[in-house]
Design a protein around this motif. Sequence first.
Motif, short mmCIF file in Angstrom:
data_model
loop_
_atom_site.label_atom_id
_atom_site.label_comp_id
_atom_site.label_asym_id
_atom_site.label_seq_id
_atom_site.Cartn_x
_atom_site.Cartn_y
_atom_site.Cartn_z
N LYS A 7 5.04 59.19 -20.56
CA LYS A 7 4.40 59.79 -21.73
C LYS A 7 4.48 61.31 -21.72
O LYS A 7 4.67 61.93 -22.75
CB LYS A 7 2.93 59.35 -21.80
CG LYS A 7 2.74 58.05 -22.54
CD LYS A 7 1.27 57.71 -22.61
CE LYS A 7 1.08 56.23 -22.84
NZ LYS A 7 -0.29 55.80 -22.58
N LEU A 10 7.86 62.21 -23.03
CA LEU A 10 8.37 61.41 -24.16
C LEU A 10 9.12 62.26 -25.18
O LEU A 10 10.18 61.84 -25.67
CB LEU A 10 7.20 60.67 -24.83
CG LEU A 10 7.60 59.65 -25.90
CD1 LEU A 10 8.54 58.61 -25.35
CD2 LEU A 10 6.35 58.96 -26.47
N ASP A 11 8.60 63.45 -25.50
CA ASP A 11 9.26 64.29 -26.50
C ASP A 11 10.68 64.64 -26.07
O ASP A 11 11.62 64.57 -26.86
CB ASP A 11 8.45 65.57 -26.76
CG ASP A 11 7.16 65.28 -27.53
OD1 ASP A 11 6.90 64.09 -27.83
OD2 ASP A 11 6.41 66.23 -27.81
N VAL A 14 12.93 61.54 -26.32
CA VAL A 14 13.30 61.23 -27.70
C VAL A 14 14.36 62.22 -28.20
O VAL A 14 15.34 61.82 -28.84
CB VAL A 14 12.05 61.22 -28.61
CG1 VAL A 14 12.44 61.15 -30.08
CG2 VAL A 14 11.14 60.06 -28.26
N GLY A 25 14.26 54.61 -35.77
CA GLY A 25 13.36 54.39 -34.63
C GLY A 25 13.84 53.34 -33.65
O GLY A 25 13.84 53.57 -32.44
N ILE A 29 14.94 53.74 -29.59
CA ILE A 29 14.42 52.94 -28.46
C ILE A 29 15.58 52.31 -27.68
O ILE A 29 15.60 52.34 -26.43
CB ILE A 29 13.51 51.81 -29.01
CG1 ILE A 29 12.22 52.41 -29.56
CG2 ILE A 29 13.24 50.74 -27.97
CD1 ILE A 29 11.14 52.63 -28.55
N ILE A 32 17.34 54.89 -25.61
CA ILE A 32 16.55 55.26 -24.43
C ILE A 32 16.72 54.20 -23.35
O ILE A 32 16.95 54.51 -22.18
CB ILE A 32 15.06 55.45 -24.81
CG1 ILE A 32 14.88 56.70 -25.68
CG2 ILE A 32 14.18 55.54 -23.56
CD1 ILE A 32 13.48 56.83 -26.31
N GLU A 44 7.36 49.85 -27.73
CA GLU A 44 8.29 50.46 -28.70
C GLU A 44 7.58 51.33 -29.74
O GLU A 44 8.13 52.32 -30.20
CB GLU A 44 9.10 49.35 -29.38
CG GLU A 44 10.02 48.67 -28.40
CD GLU A 44 10.77 47.49 -28.99
OE1 GLU A 44 10.64 47.25 -30.21
OE2 GLU A 44 11.47 46.81 -28.22
N THR A 46 5.24 53.38 -29.44
CA THR A 46 4.83 54.73 -29.00
C THR A 46 5.86 55.79 -29.37
O THR A 46 5.56 56.98 -29.33
CB THR A 46 4.57 54.79 -27.48
OG1 THR A 46 5.75 54.34 -26.83
CG2 THR A 46 3.39 53.96 -27.08
N VAL A 47 7.07 55.36 -29.71
CA VAL A 47 8.10 56.34 -30.07
C VAL A 47 7.82 56.95 -31.45
O VAL A 47 8.21 58.09 -31.72
CB VAL A 47 9.51 55.69 -29.99
CG1 VAL A 47 9.84 54.92 -31.24
CG2 VAL A 47 10.57 56.74 -29.73
N TYR A 48 7.12 56.22 -32.31
CA TYR A 48 6.92 56.72 -33.69
C TYR A 48 5.98 57.94 -33.76
O TYR A 48 6.31 58.91 -34.46
CB TYR A 48 6.46 55.59 -34.62
CG TYR A 48 7.63 54.66 -34.90
CD1 TYR A 48 8.58 54.99 -35.85
CD2 TYR A 48 7.82 53.50 -34.15
CE1 TYR A 48 9.69 54.18 -36.07
CE2 TYR A 48 8.92 52.69 -34.36
CZ TYR A 48 9.85 53.03 -35.31
OH TYR A 48 10.95 52.24 -35.52
N LEU A 51 8.16 60.75 -32.78
CA LEU A 51 9.12 61.14 -33.83
C LEU A 51 8.42 61.97 -34.91
O LEU A 51 8.94 62.99 -35.35
CB LEU A 51 9.75 59.89 -34.45
CG LEU A 51 10.79 59.16 -33.59
CD1 LEU A 51 11.11 57.77 -34.17
CD2 LEU A 51 12.08 59.96 -33.46
#
Lengths: 110, 217
Positions: A7, A10-11, A14, A25, A29, A32, A44, A46-48, A51
């Motif tokens: 986490k 994460l940025d 992405v 999106g 994933i 990644i 999955e 958590t990527v939104y 973004l």
Amino acid sequence: MEGEMLKGHLDMIVLAALASGPAHGYAVIEEIRRRSGEAFNLPEGTVYPALHRLEGAGLLSSRWTTAESGRKRRVYALTKRGHSALADQRATWRQFSVAIAGLLGGKTAA
Amino acid sequence: VISEYAESLARRLGFDPGLARSVRQEVEDHLWEAAGDASPEAQRRAIERFGDPRLIATQIAAVALARQARSLGLLLMLVLGGLFLAMKMRIAWFASAQFHVRDDLLALGQVLLSIDRAAFWIAIACGAASVVLARSRRAQARLFFPFCAAAAIAIVASVVCDGVLTALRLVDRAYAADLLLPVLSVLLEIVFAAFLVGRIYAAARRAALAAYLRTNT
């Protein structure tokens, strides 16, 4: 890999996943997963938030397209600032990983 | 199954219908692609991998509210800049046109001018604090709107004082085209202030609704 550890990065993850080109999106994933050798397996959804946050910071842009299925699809792409931020984060990460490798390996980082 | 899940996520973002709609479309597209075939079992697996809708909605809402706070802080400073320009323009025009306050109204004018200046400085201080709070994550939720509200109240007080001060200079003057500029500048200030108050009210309502949806859905 530990979710909490991921986490925090994460940025950057992405941004790196979008470095090869615009993607939606789900494709982010998949990218990644593929490029991490399946090591990064986040929920999955958590990527939104990431973004949306990166788009708000001006590092990504997005546009709506229509997928082959006919569904509306939001596609994200790195902006100039996003490319620049990714380059900065890559350099910082390299320094950090060399330092940690030196520390854990018991050797002084070059 | 996927539609129900996307709907439950969108419901939690109901404080911003546009955001809820776009997130729903985005999530549905993701889940249908992840499910591959349309079997209920594949849909359930896709949803499991997607994660807890409450957590995801909370994170998306936080991003949207932070963005809203930043743009509101910017709007506040723009309105203050607009008011300052309108005030300076009017004062310069009064000086060049030799429009003075009548002697018997001078004392009242001085009091109003003091209130006007103090209110404007308070608005600048609270506006600047709002901009800083909009960029910080922790204190934002608790302090951002009180500072925005304080700035808005101070702006309204300043605009009211400007209106009365302008009226004091125009009292006893016959209607003429040269009165239009000060009157229009005050009207412009009123429009700026009303627009700002409306935006702050709408943003505060969205933030309150987001907090309600976070704890009650």
